[in-house]
Design a protein around this motif. Structure first.
Motif, PDB file in Angstrom:
ATOM      1  N   SER A 162       0.864  -1.187   0.000  1.00  0.00           N
ATOM      2  CA  SER A 162       0.000   0.000   0.000  1.00  0.00           C
ATOM      3  C   SER A 162       0.898   1.234   0.000  1.00  0.00           C
ATOM      4  CB  SER A 162      -0.877   0.010   1.256  1.00  0.00           C
ATOM      5  OG  SER A 162      -0.075   0.209   2.407  1.00  0.00           O
ATOM      6  N   GLN A 163       0.293   2.388  -0.197  1.00  0.00           N
ATOM      7  CA  GLN A 163       1.061   3.627  -0.095  1.00  0.00           C
ATOM      8  C   GLN A 163       1.652   3.755   1.304  1.00  0.00           C
ATOM      9  OE1 GLN A 163      -1.672   6.734  -1.254  1.00  0.00           O
ATOM     10  NE2 GLN A 163      -1.063   6.603  -3.408  1.00  0.00           N
ATOM     11  N   ALA A 164       0.891   3.361   2.310  1.00  0.00           N
ATOM     12  CA  ALA A 164       1.378   3.437   3.692  1.00  0.00           C
ATOM     13  C   ALA A 164       2.578   2.510   3.906  1.00  0.00           C
ATOM     14  CB  ALA A 164       0.262   3.098   4.671  1.00  0.00           C
ATOM     15  N   ASP A 165       2.541   1.319   3.296  1.00  0.00           N
ATOM     16  CA  ASP A 165       3.664   0.381   3.413  1.00  0.00           C
ATOM     17  C   ASP A 165       4.931   0.986   2.823  1.00  0.00           C
ATOM     18  OD1 ASP A 165       1.978  -1.590   4.524  1.00  0.00           O
ATOM     19  OD2 ASP A 165       1.595  -2.507   2.559  1.00  0.00           O
ATOM     20  N   ALA A 180       6.273   3.896   4.934  1.00  0.00           N
ATOM     21  CA  ALA A 180       6.984   3.429   6.129  1.00  0.00           C
ATOM     22  C   ALA A 180       8.362   2.891   5.758  1.00  0.00           C
ATOM     23  CB  ALA A 180       6.165   2.356   6.840  1.00  0.00           C
ATOM     24  N   SER A 187       5.620  10.208   4.798  1.00  0.00           N
ATOM     25  CA  SER A 187       4.191  10.006   5.054  1.00  0.00           C
ATOM     26  C   SER A 187       3.508   9.384   3.835  1.00  0.00           C
ATOM     27  CB  SER A 187       3.512  11.345   5.369  1.00  0.00           C
ATOM     28  OG  SER A 187       3.474  12.153   4.210  1.00  0.00           O
ATOM     29  N   ARG A 188       2.362   8.781   4.059  1.00  0.00           N
ATOM     30  CA  ARG A 188       1.565   8.226   2.969  1.00  0.00           C
ATOM     31  C   ARG A 188       1.178   9.332   1.997  1.00  0.00           C
ATOM     32  NH1 ARG A 188      -2.991   8.523   0.966  1.00  0.00           N
ATOM     33  NH2 ARG A 188      -3.786   9.763   2.672  1.00  0.00           N
ATOM     34  N   GLN A 189       0.919  10.525   2.536  1.00  0.00           N
ATOM     35  CA  GLN A 189       0.546  11.657   1.687  1.00  0.00           C
ATOM     36  C   GLN A 189       1.677  12.034   0.728  1.00  0.00           C
ATOM     37  OE1 GLN A 189       0.070  11.450   4.978  1.00  0.00           O
ATOM     38  NE2 GLN A 189      -2.087  11.867   5.373  1.00  0.00           N
TER      39      GLN A 189
END
Length: 65
Positions: free
Chosen positions: A15-18, A21, A26-28
């Protein structure tokens, strides 16, 4: 600057969050890069390339604009 980050993430099931990290942002930030709203710093571009085991030029296409 066009990039193929979404395709590379999908291939790895990330995911973008993965991805965020994994490279320390940030995911943004990942979202903005993928939507061509933000060009990453050189350091972040290197981190993204290292995460995918490739060269920066394989992810980002500066000639596309």
């Amino acid at each position: 600057m066009n990039n193929d980050l979404p395709e590379r993430r999908d291939e790895r099931g990330m995911s973008q969050a993965d991805l965020a990290a994994a490279v320390g942002v940030s995911r943004q930030t990942i979202n903005a890069i993928e939507r061509d709203r933000y060009d990453p710093s050189l350091e972040l571009a290197f981190d993204l390339a290292a995460e995918f085991g490739c060269r920066i030029e394989e992810i980002f296409d500066p000639e596309s604009e």
